[in-house]
Motif scaffolding. Structure first.
Motif, PDB file in Angstrom:
ATOM      1  N   ASP A  18      47.401 -23.129  -2.691  1.00  0.00           N
ATOM      2  CA  ASP A  18      47.238 -22.245  -4.371  1.00  0.00           C
ATOM      3  C   ASP A  18      47.964 -21.294  -3.564  1.00  0.00           C
ATOM      4  O   ASP A  18      47.955 -19.868  -4.150  1.00  0.00           O
ATOM      5  N   TYR A  39      35.931 -26.689 -11.267  1.00  0.00           N
ATOM      6  CA  TYR A  39      37.429 -26.539 -11.757  1.00  0.00           C
ATOM      7  C   TYR A  39      38.848 -27.779 -11.088  1.00  0.00           C
ATOM      8  O   TYR A  39      38.144 -28.194 -10.233  1.00  0.00           O
ATOM      9  N   SER A  40      39.508 -28.095 -11.923  1.00  0.00           N
ATOM     10  CA  SER A  40      40.546 -29.297 -11.163  1.00  0.00           C
ATOM     11  C   SER A  40      41.368 -28.639 -10.418  1.00  0.00           C
ATOM     12  O   SER A  40      41.331 -30.384  -9.377  1.00  0.00           O
ATOM     13  N   ASN A  41      41.258 -27.682  -9.337  1.00  0.00           N
ATOM     14  CA  ASN A  41      42.274 -27.834  -7.872  1.00  0.00           C
ATOM     15  C   ASN A  41      40.194 -28.496  -7.151  1.00  0.00           C
ATOM     16  O   ASN A  41      41.287 -28.001  -6.149  1.00  0.00           O
ATOM     17  N   HIS A  55      43.091 -28.343 -16.155  1.00  0.00           N
ATOM     18  CA  HIS A  55      43.359 -27.786 -16.106  1.00  0.00           C
ATOM     19  C   HIS A  55      44.829 -27.504 -17.188  1.00  0.00           C
ATOM     20  O   HIS A  55      43.846 -28.894 -17.959  1.00  0.00           O
ATOM     21  N   ARG A  87      50.522 -28.140 -15.899  1.00  0.00           N
ATOM     22  CA  ARG A  87      50.675 -28.170 -14.347  1.00  0.00           C
ATOM     23  C   ARG A  87      49.778 -29.880 -14.064  1.00  0.00           C
ATOM     24  O   ARG A  87      48.746 -29.719 -15.193  1.00  0.00           O
TER      25      ARG A  87
END
Length: 357
Positions: A67, A225-227, A344, A349
């Motif tokens: 990121d 979170y998905s990341n 996300h 993405r």
């Protein structure tokens, strides 16, 4: 010996063709069996395969980047421009924050952290920071005694109703104070929020491990979170706080404070910040710097470790570690645990392994 005079034309052609291929195979075999030529041949094959891997690494870096990565021109440019805009009209008594995730994915801060063998888990305590500016005006925060965004008086309670740990979503980043999770939950519950932008599961686990030693929590909320689907095993946070069991907080006569070595390091890193963006960002974006990342196949090595681990595990190491620590604590302290997963927008993405959560 062949008698070519009495052989039919078709027979002569076959014999000539046979002699040609026998000679060709003999010469080729002998050329290859020559040690020098054999070495050249194998070297060329290896170099070709290495070139293919470099191309693949370039593709992964461009299409699956971190990121924040100041090792690219785009990343350095964004950070430099952001830094300039944030400094316009900024009160000199207000500081720009250096969040913990900088030490994990930003080249400069990662080197600073590794060289000093120190990894902070918060901002500086009792300090004013410019939280963000997304076009609606600058939002300034005051950190509490441990470097998080809470009303400091809440720490005086022996038992906390709700503990929240996460990243920018848990932190309510750039949201008006009256709309934040903290503000609304504190109307009815004593709530502490130890979330900071950019945090990842290995930081969640380390924060929880340190602060669950000094406070009792009735309810623990972890926001993924998905990341957070990343490979963090054996990184500097894992080594320091999980493997080596380093203490971020020290006990002084029954009261807990951030260890002085972390405070010194935080102060040092904040002083370096402005000079870094003004002078060093162009060097970090240099062609040779970026090329070295591809030659080392950094992204391929990362993804290889990541997928090998996930072949045998449903949830990434650091996410599972966080959950296990919370569950163990709640089992021994009779508290409730809650886990939130924020995916996300798949239309913007593509993110893999969301189902594992």
């Amino acid at each position: 010996m062949y008698d070519l005079v009495h052989t039919s034309p078709s027979g002569s052609e076959k014999i000539a063709e046979h002699i040609y291929f026998e000679l060709k195979n003999y010469l080729s075999f002998n050329w290859f069996m020559n040690k020098k030529n054999k070495f050249i041949f194998i070297t060329l094959i290896l170099l070709f395969n290495y070139f293919i891997l470099i191309c693949l690494n370039f593709y992964l870096t461009r299409n699956f980047p971190h990121d924040l990565d100041v090792a690219t021109k785009k990343g350095a440019s964004i950070l430099s421009e952001k830094n300039k805009s944030l400094n316009q009209g900024l009160d000199k008594s207000i500081n720009l924050p250096v969040f913990p995730f900088y030490y994990l994915i930003n080249d400069f801060y990662r080197k600073l952290s590794n060289d000093n063998k120190i990894m902070p888990l918060s901002l500086m305590p009792n300090k004013s920071y410019l939280k963000c500016d997304e076009g609606y005006g600058q939002k300034v925060i005051e950190t509490d005694r441990y470097g998080y965004e809470n009303d400091d008086n809440i720490w005086n309670n022996k038992e906390i109703d709700v503990l929240i740990i996460g990243d920018s979503f848990g932190n309510s980043f750039c949201v008006k104070k009256e709309d934040t999770i903290n503000f609304n939950l504190n109307k009815n519950y004593k709530t502490l929020n130890l979330s900071l932008p950019g945090n990842s599961p290995i930081v969640y686990a380390s924060i929880f491990k340190n602060f669950s030693r000094i406070k009792k929590f009735s309810n623990v909320v972890i926001i993924f979170y998905s990341n957070d689907n990343i490979y963090e095993k054996d990184n500097i946070v894992d080594q320091q706080y999980i493997k080596n069991n380093n203490k971020y907080l020290i006990d002084r006569n029954g009261s807990y404070f951030i260890d002085h070595k972390y405070l010194e390091f935080l102060n040092k890193s904040e002083k370096y910040k402005l000079e870094f963006f003004k002078k060093d960002n162009k060097k970090r974006a240099a062609f040779t710097r970026r090329l070295s990342k591809h030659l080392k196949l950094e992204r391929i090595r990362y993804f290889f470790k990541f997928f090998i681990y996930n072949l045998n595990n449903k949830v990434p190491y650091s996410s599972k570690l966080t959950i296990d620590l919370v569950e163990s604590y709640c089992k021994n302290n009779n508290c409730n645990s809650y886990y939130v997963f924020i995916p996300h927008d798949v239309s913007k993405r593509k993110v893999y392994l969301n189902k594992s959560y």
